[in-house]
Design a protein around this motif. Structure first.
Motif, PDB file in Angstrom:
ATOM      1  N   GLY A  20       0.806  -1.213   0.000  1.00 31.04           N
ATOM      2  CA  GLY A  20       0.000   0.000   0.000  1.00 31.04           C
ATOM      3  C   GLY A  20       0.838   1.262   0.000  1.00 31.04           C
ATOM      4  N   TYR A  21       1.868   1.292   0.854  1.00 34.32           N
ATOM      5  CA  TYR A  21       2.705   2.489   0.927  1.00 34.32           C
ATOM      6  C   TYR A  21       3.511   2.686  -0.359  1.00 34.32           C
ATOM      7  CZ  TYR A  21       1.752   3.346   5.896  1.00 34.32           C
ATOM      8  OH  TYR A  21       1.146   3.641   7.096  1.00 34.32           O
ATOM      9  N   THR A  22       4.006   1.590  -0.948  1.00 38.03           N
ATOM     10  CA  THR A  22       4.748   1.722  -2.204  1.00 38.03           C
ATOM     11  C   THR A  22       3.828   2.220  -3.312  1.00 38.03           C
ATOM     12  OG1 THR A  22       6.254  -0.057  -1.552  1.00 38.03           O
ATOM     13  CG2 THR A  22       6.206   0.529  -3.879  1.00 38.03           C
ATOM     14  N   ALA A  23       2.616   1.693  -3.364  1.00 39.46           N
ATOM     15  CA  ALA A  23       1.644   2.181  -4.346  1.00 39.46           C
ATOM     16  C   ALA A  23       1.392   3.667  -4.140  1.00 39.46           C
ATOM     17  CB  ALA A  23       0.336   1.392  -4.229  1.00 39.46           C
ATOM     18  N   ALA A  24       1.309   4.094  -2.880  1.00 41.14           N
ATOM     19  CA  ALA A  24       1.056   5.508  -2.577  1.00 41.14           C
ATOM     20  C   ALA A  24       2.218   6.391  -3.036  1.00 41.14           C
ATOM     21  CB  ALA A  24       0.821   5.683  -1.085  1.00 41.14           C
ATOM     22  N   ILE A  25       3.450   5.911  -2.847  1.00 41.10           N
ATOM     23  CA  ILE A  25       4.632   6.669  -3.276  1.00 41.10           C
ATOM     24  C   ILE A  25       4.598   6.881  -4.787  1.00 41.10           C
ATOM     25  CG2 ILE A  25       7.144   6.537  -3.552  1.00 41.10           C
ATOM     26  CD1 ILE A  25       7.131   5.011  -0.791  1.00 41.10           C
ATOM     27  N   TYR A  26       4.367   5.819  -5.525  1.00 41.85           N
ATOM     28  CA  TYR A  26       4.350   5.918  -6.990  1.00 41.85           C
ATOM     29  C   TYR A  26       3.155   6.724  -7.489  1.00 41.85           C
ATOM     30  CZ  TYR A  26       8.304   2.888  -8.049  1.00 41.85           C
ATOM     31  OH  TYR A  26       9.577   2.377  -8.182  1.00 41.85           O
ATOM     32  N   ALA A  27       2.002   6.503  -6.873  1.00 38.06           N
ATOM     33  CA  ALA A  27       0.796   7.222  -7.312  1.00 38.06           C
ATOM     34  C   ALA A  27       0.919   8.716  -7.037  1.00 38.06           C
ATOM     35  CB  ALA A  27      -0.434   6.652  -6.611  1.00 38.06           C
ATOM     36  N   ALA A  28       1.509   9.063  -5.909  1.00 40.21           N
ATOM     37  CA  ALA A  28       1.673  10.478  -5.578  1.00 40.21           C
ATOM     38  C   ALA A  28       2.640  11.151  -6.547  1.00 40.21           C
ATOM     39  CB  ALA A  28       2.161  10.629  -4.139  1.00 40.21           C
ATOM     40  N   PRO A  65       8.468  -2.415  12.818  1.00 38.98           N
ATOM     41  CA  PRO A  65       7.668  -1.194  12.987  1.00 38.98           C
ATOM     42  C   PRO A  65       8.401   0.064  12.503  1.00 38.98           C
ATOM     43  CG  PRO A  65       7.539  -2.565  14.944  1.00 38.98           C
ATOM     44  CD  PRO A  65       8.594  -3.170  14.073  1.00 38.98           C
ATOM     45  N   GLU A  66       9.718   0.129  12.750  1.00 37.65           N
ATOM     46  CA  GLU A  66      10.495   1.287  12.316  1.00 37.65           C
ATOM     47  C   GLU A  66      10.503   1.387  10.795  1.00 37.65           C
ATOM     48  OE1 GLU A  66      15.065   3.079  12.614  1.00 37.65           O
ATOM     49  OE2 GLU A  66      14.592   1.092  13.432  1.00 37.65           O
ATOM     50  N   MET A  67      10.651   0.244  10.128  1.00 39.41           N
ATOM     51  CA  MET A  67      10.667   0.250   8.670  1.00 39.41           C
ATOM     52  C   MET A  67       9.354   0.765   8.102  1.00 39.41           C
ATOM     53  SD  MET A  67      11.834  -2.709   5.990  1.00 39.41           S
ATOM     54  CE  MET A  67      10.336  -3.643   5.787  1.00 39.41           C
ATOM     55  N   PHE A  71       8.383   3.882   5.538  1.00 40.56           N
ATOM     56  CA  PHE A  71       7.506   3.778   4.368  1.00 40.56           C
ATOM     57  C   PHE A  71       6.433   4.868   4.415  1.00 40.56           C
ATOM     58  CE2 PHE A  71       9.481  -0.146   3.461  1.00 40.56           C
ATOM     59  CZ  PHE A  71       8.951  -0.727   2.321  1.00 40.56           C
ATOM     60  N   GLU A  72       5.796   4.997   5.583  1.00 46.52           N
ATOM     61  CA  GLU A  72       4.707   5.964   5.715  1.00 46.52           C
ATOM     62  C   GLU A  72       5.207   7.392   5.511  1.00 46.52           C
ATOM     63  OE1 GLU A  72       1.403   7.538   8.995  1.00 46.52           O
ATOM     64  OE2 GLU A  72       2.660   5.803   9.461  1.00 46.52           O
ATOM     65  N   LYS A  73       6.350   7.720   6.121  1.00 42.63           N
ATOM     66  CA  LYS A  73       6.896   9.075   5.984  1.00 42.63           C
ATOM     67  C   LYS A  73       7.233   9.393   4.535  1.00 42.63           C
ATOM     68  CE  LYS A  73       8.813   9.823  10.621  1.00 42.63           C
ATOM     69  NZ  LYS A  73      10.057   9.975  11.408  1.00 42.63           N
ATOM     70  N   GLN A  74       7.778   8.411   3.822  1.00 43.13           N
ATOM     71  CA  GLN A  74       8.136   8.651   2.426  1.00 43.13           C
ATOM     72  C   GLN A  74       6.884   8.876   1.580  1.00 43.13           C
ATOM     73  OE1 GLN A  74      10.658   5.667   0.694  1.00 43.13           O
ATOM     74  NE2 GLN A  74      10.880   6.748  -1.245  1.00 43.13           N
ATOM     75  N   ALA A  75       5.846   8.066   1.815  1.00 41.72           N
ATOM     76  CA  ALA A  75       4.589   8.246   1.070  1.00 41.72           C
ATOM     77  C   ALA A  75       3.978   9.611   1.366  1.00 41.72           C
ATOM     78  CB  ALA A  75       3.607   7.127   1.425  1.00 41.72           C
ATOM     79  N   ALA A  76       4.029  10.017   2.628  1.00 39.73           N
ATOM     80  CA  ALA A  76       3.474  11.327   3.004  1.00 39.73           C
ATOM     81  C   ALA A  76       4.278  12.459   2.373  1.00 39.73           C
ATOM     82  CB  ALA A  76       3.447  11.461   4.526  1.00 39.73           C
ATOM     83  N   ARG A  77       5.604  12.307   2.358  1.00 43.16           N
ATOM     84  CA  ARG A  77       6.456  13.348   1.774  1.00 43.16           C
ATOM     85  C   ARG A  77       6.176  13.528   0.284  1.00 43.16           C
ATOM     86  NH1 ARG A  77      11.518  13.819  -0.613  1.00 43.16           N
ATOM     87  NH2 ARG A  77      11.971  11.599  -0.455  1.00 43.16           N
ATOM     88  N   MET A  78       5.804  12.430  -0.379  1.00 42.35           N
ATOM     89  CA  MET A  78       5.493  12.508  -1.806  1.00 42.35           C
ATOM     90  C   MET A  78       4.128  13.142  -2.070  1.00 42.35           C
ATOM     91  SD  MET A  78       8.059  11.451  -3.450  1.00 42.35           S
ATOM     92  CE  MET A  78       9.609  10.695  -2.969  1.00 42.35           C
ATOM     93  N   GLY A  79       3.325  13.267  -0.997  1.00 42.29           N
ATOM     94  CA  GLY A  79       2.033  13.920  -1.158  1.00 42.29           C
ATOM     95  C   GLY A  79       0.823  13.026  -1.000  1.00 42.29           C
ATOM     96  N   ALA A 296       5.890  -7.727  -1.898  1.00 40.47           N
ATOM     97  CA  ALA A 296       4.691  -6.907  -1.724  1.00 40.47           C
ATOM     98  C   ALA A 296       4.933  -5.491  -2.219  1.00 40.47           C
ATOM     99  CB  ALA A 296       4.279  -6.882  -0.248  1.00 40.47           C
ATOM    100  N   ALA A 297       6.100  -4.930  -1.878  1.00 43.22           N
ATOM    101  CA  ALA A 297       6.436  -3.579  -2.332  1.00 43.22           C
ATOM    102  C   ALA A 297       6.491  -3.534  -3.860  1.00 43.22           C
ATOM    103  CB  ALA A 297       7.767  -3.136  -1.738  1.00 43.22           C
ATOM    104  N   GLY A 298       7.099  -4.562  -4.460  1.00 43.59           N
ATOM    105  CA  GLY A 298       7.170  -4.605  -5.916  1.00 43.59           C
ATOM    106  C   GLY A 298       5.805  -4.643  -6.562  1.00 43.59           C
ATOM    107  N   SER A 299       4.890  -5.410  -5.988  1.00 44.90           N
ATOM    108  CA  SER A 299       3.546  -5.482  -6.571  1.00 44.90           C
ATOM    109  C   SER A 299       2.769  -4.195  -6.324  1.00 44.90           C
ATOM    110  CB  SER A 299       2.783  -6.701  -6.029  1.00 44.90           C
ATOM    111  OG  SER A 299       2.516  -6.572  -4.648  1.00 44.90           O
ATOM    112  N   GLY A 300       3.107  -3.474  -5.238  1.00 49.56           N
ATOM    113  CA  GLY A 300       2.495  -2.165  -5.017  1.00 49.56           C
ATOM    114  C   GLY A 300       2.912  -1.179  -6.092  1.00 49.56           C
ATOM    115  N   CYS A 301       4.174  -1.233  -6.482  1.00 49.15           N
ATOM    116  CA  CYS A 301       4.669  -0.422  -7.597  1.00 49.15           C
ATOM    117  C   CYS A 301       3.906  -0.763  -8.872  1.00 49.15           C
ATOM    118  CB  CYS A 301       6.168  -0.673  -7.776  1.00 49.15           C
ATOM    119  SG  CYS A 301       6.838  -0.099  -9.343  1.00 49.15           S
ATOM    120  N   MET A 302       3.737  -2.056  -9.145  1.00 53.98           N
ATOM    121  CA  MET A 302       3.002  -2.495 -10.336  1.00 53.98           C
ATOM    122  C   MET A 302       1.578  -1.933 -10.345  1.00 53.98           C
ATOM    123  SD  MET A 302       4.198  -6.501 -10.412  1.00 53.98           S
ATOM    124  CE  MET A 302       2.890  -6.984 -11.539  1.00 53.98           C
TER     125      MET A 302
END
Length: 317
Positions: A20-28, A65-67, A71-79, A296-302
């Motif tokens: 989900g977070y990887t999808a959010a990064i790419y989508a943003a 949890p830290e990782m 992920f969340e911070k990066q997705a938020a930073r992208m918008g 999972a991250a790779g499929s979120g990118c897809m």
């Protein structure tokens, strides 16, 4: 369904694990203005994992949890618009996809990315949950490395349990495999059963159930009972792996999205596309084979790339 729709979005992402977070990064980054609802377990299964050593980019390892905070911070930073909330109902009948949040408001989305993940099935023992992350694990591939040269136990009787027992046998000194039924009741394929039986350092306990995982701050042993003889015994182990299956978090999509017999969402091979146009699936909710953070991250990118192409073709973004 309520007549009033509170909000319209280009891209709605349901779930907040690596997919989900990887999808959010790419989508943003693609200016899709994604809205992500974190679900019942923000960060997904990794939030109940301790050390993660097999995710690329973390040379010294990282706490699960830290990782996921990263992920969340990066997705938020992208918008990405990241929100608390749980998707509780969907209506995919028309060209605009409708999703209900917390049994309240409805959202209309041009595209939906389903990344709701899967939940490990547990035995239901208090000690199992208390020591989860402290020697109790539902992923031998993730956590077996930490118990090199030590004795471990695994419970299960299917192909996954056998595969993980063989995997652990290459790391641990002894693998104690606890099987509830006898040999005739083992669910694994014959080839996997034979592989387990022919592995010298795997010891199988037939007709046995787990009574308790023993330990204060870490696993020290496991108590089991033979249901044929009634005999109980305590086996000293450093880890206890549960391999009785996973349950994809896909219930609200039943009747809308194609699934296999276990409830995993089926995607068109080579893509994240489901049978509903504009709805995509990523991560463990559609992957019963690999179930790793990196896949999972790779499929979120897809999924994000597929959603972007879908929206572009429609002239939306």
């Amino acid at each position: 369904m309520a007549n009033e729709v509170a909000e319209k979005v280009h891209c709605l992402i349901i779930g907040s694990g690596p997919a989900g977070y990887t999808a959010a990064i790419y989508a943003a980054r693609a200016n899709m203005k994604p809205v992500l609802y974190q679900g019942i377990q923000p960060g997904g299964q990794l939030t109940i994992t301790t050390e993660v050593e097999n995710y690329p980019g973390y040379a010294d390892g990282v706490q699960g949890p830290e990782m996921m905070v990263h992920f969340e911070k990066q997705a938020a930073r992208m918008g990405a618009d990241i929100r608390f909330g749980l998707a509780t109902n969907v209506d995919f009948a028309g060209p605009v996809h409708k999703v209900q949040i917390d049994e309240g408001k409805w959202i209309e989305a041009d595209t939906v990315i389903v990344s709701t993940g899967a939940s490990a099935k547990w035995l239901g023992l208090e000690s199992e949950q208390r020591l989860n992350g402290y020697g109790v694990s539902a992923c031998a591939v993730c956590d077996g490395f930490f118990f090199r040269g030590k004795e471990v136990a695994i419970v299960g009787a299917g192909d996954t349990a056998c595969e993980e027992a063989v995997y652990l046998s290459k790391l641990a000194s002894t693998v104690h495999m606890i099987v509830r039924k006898g040999q005739d009741g083992m669910k694994a394929s014959k080839i996997m059963q034979d592989r387990v039986k022919n592995t010298a350092n795997i010891k199988i306990y037939w007709h046995s159930e787990t009574l308790e995982v023993v330990g204060e701050n870490k696993v020290t042993s496991v108590k089991i009972k033979n249901n044929e003889t009634g005999q109980e015994q305590e086996i000293p182990v450093s880890a206890f792996f549960v391999a009785i299956g996973h349950q994809p978090n896909s219930d609200i999509f039943k009747g809308w999205l194609d699934m296999d017999e276990a409830g995993y969402i089926q995607t068109i091979p080579g893509s994240s596309k489901t049978n509903v146009e504009g709805v995509f699936a990523a991560g463990d909710v559609q992957d019963k084979i690999y179930r790793q953070a990196v896949t999972a991250a790779g499929s979120g990118c897809m999924a994000a790339l597929d959603a972007e192409r879908y929206l572009s073709a429609k002239g939306v973004v």
